[in-house]
Design a protein around this motif. Structure first.
Motif, PDB file in Angstrom:
ATOM      1  N   UNK A  55       0.535  -1.103   0.133  1.00  0.00           N
ATOM      2  CA  UNK A  55      -0.078   0.257   0.440  1.00  0.00           C
ATOM      3  C   UNK A  55       0.559   0.825  -0.012  1.00  0.00           C
ATOM      4  N   UNK A  56       1.971   1.516   0.802  1.00  0.00           N
ATOM      5  CA  UNK A  56       2.568   2.410   0.844  1.00  0.00           C
ATOM      6  C   UNK A  56       3.245   2.569  -0.685  1.00  0.00           C
ATOM      7  N   UNK A  57       4.035   1.116  -1.383  1.00  0.00           N
ATOM      8  CA  UNK A  57       4.701   1.632  -2.925  1.00  0.00           C
ATOM      9  C   UNK A  57       3.348   2.404  -3.641  1.00  0.00           C
ATOM     10  N   UNK A  58       2.254   1.920  -3.260  1.00  0.00           N
ATOM     11  CA  UNK A  58       1.046   2.659  -4.201  1.00  0.00           C
ATOM     12  C   UNK A  58       1.316   3.796  -4.070  1.00  0.00           C
ATOM     13  N   UNK A  59       0.799   4.437  -2.369  1.00  0.00           N
ATOM     14  CA  UNK A  59       0.459   6.164  -2.615  1.00  0.00           C
ATOM     15  C   UNK A  59       2.115   6.729  -2.745  1.00  0.00           C
TER      16      UNK A  59
END
Length: 389
Positions: free
Chosen positions: A363-367
């Motif tokens: 999720x952090x990579x997407x953000x």
């Protein structure tokens, strides 16, 4: 035409009370959709998916809307808008072009929306005027961003401009469906253009006039201090830098959402997200982007011609450039790969379950991807602005 719809399996309890305009493509109205008495269906683009309920509580007019599975539009006027699976709006609605309600987003009765984007689970109360807004935040039906009843987003100024769109939450974090909700208390208002961070709580009866980008803040206060002074007109440009910055940041978030729809939402085309519904979603977002550029251009030429006028042509050209030019392919492709892996391992590759099922690192990579795109847009656009507007 009505009989042909009934023969297809569309439920029309009182056919003699329903109007289907001749330009409507009956093959875009799915079996299992319910069209209640007093409804008017118009527009060649109109799409109504299985299980949708039209006009259950009051007569409804549908014009060129894209209505997903299990959506409930209880009554009112709905035009050139998109409603994804299980979203809903109560009776006496007035929903105009550029409105997008993602999955499970909802509004109660007498809601007025235009150029409004609500992410999953966002809930609006009754008697709400919430035009020119984006809102995200929350994780589910019991933990969602909410706008209380009798709330107003003030989106028109004494200068007669609408460079006033407000960003409530954001796209890079909001798409992950893992952020704290935002609460705008009833009988209050937000003066656009504003930005509010996740976790913001505005007490009932409060008029919020300034951005708050610190997360988890409580904003409260009574009516503004009274006064009576000579009015010098609406031609001033006080606060110009903040107005322009908020408009650009709003647009940058829409460009990030454009890429999200293109590279992530497109993975979920299925019976729950038919291709025609997906295309309506993409096209409506493009209309939202064009509207914001137009409104900012009007502001530049009418309100601040000496400040923004000389650079508007260059800025407009950059604003109109496809988001793909600002994207960060290495970050994007890594996240898309992670999403595909999650889809492959899921028993039911439902959009919300897949996104919420991503681990924290994914999720952090997407953000990080979407924030990098947002930042690249802002850097490019701000570089053509005058140093001291």
């Amino acid at each position: 035409m009505i009989q042909a719809l009934i023969d297809r399996g569309v439920v029309i309890p009182q056919p003699q009370t329903v109007e289907i305009a001749p330009e409507v493509d009956i093959h875009r109205i799915s079996p299992g959709a319910v069209i209640h008495p007093g409804s008017r269906i118009r527009g060649g683009n109109t799409l109504i998916c299985t299980g949708a309920q039209i006009g259950r509580q009051a007569p409804a007019t549908i014009e060129n809307c894209f209505i997903g599975p299990q959506v409930s539009l209880e009554g009112g006027y709905f035009s050139s808008s998109v409603f994804l699976e299980k979203s809903s709006i109560g009776p006496s609605a007035h929903i105009r072009a550029g409105t997008i309600l993602e999955e499970h987003a909802s509004a109660a009765h007498s809601a007025g929306l235009k150029q409004t984007i609500l992410f999953p689970f966002v809930t609006l109360g009754s008697l709400v005027n919430f035009c020119d807004c984006f809102m995200s935040g929350g994780t589910g039906p019991k933990n969602h961003s909410e706008v209380g009843s009798a709330y107003i987003h003030f989106n028109f100024t004494p200068r007669q401009d609408k460079a006033t769109a407000s960003l409530i939450g954001d796209v890079p974090n909001g798409v992950m469906l893992n952020q704290p909700p935002i609460f705008l208390g009833g009988q209050g208002g937000l003066v656009g253009p504003c930005r509010l961070a996740f976790g913001t709580v505005i007490a009932a009866g409060t008029i919020c006039r300034k951005s708050e980008t610190r997360p988890g803040r409580l904003i409260f206060g009574g009516p503004a201090r009274s006064g009576n002074v000579p009015y010098t007109g609406a031609s001033g440009v006080g606060g110009l830098r903040g107005i322009v910055s908020n408009n650009l940041y709003y647009l940058a978030n829409l460009r990030a959402l454009e890429q999200w729809y293109s590279h992530v939402r497109s993975l979920f085309i299925s019976g729950r997200m038919p291709r025609a519904l997906y295309q309506g979603l993409v096209d409506t977002l493009q209309d939202c982007i064009k509207e914001r550029i137009k409104r900012l251009g009007d502001f530049a030429q009418k309100v601040a011609p000496d400040h923004l006028g000389p650079c508007w042509d260059r800025l407009e050209s950059r604003l109109q450039a496809p988001a793909e030019q600002m994207d960060v392919p290495e970050k994007r492709d890594d996240f898309v790969r992670l999403t595909r892996e999650r889809m492959d391992s899921a028993d039911n590759p439902d959009y919300i379950r897949v996104i919420q099922g991503l681990d924290k690192a994914s999720a952090a990579a997407g953000t990080e991807w979407l924030q990098a795109l947002t930042d690249a847009c802002m850097e490019s656009w701000q570089s053509v602005l005058p140093d001291d507007p």
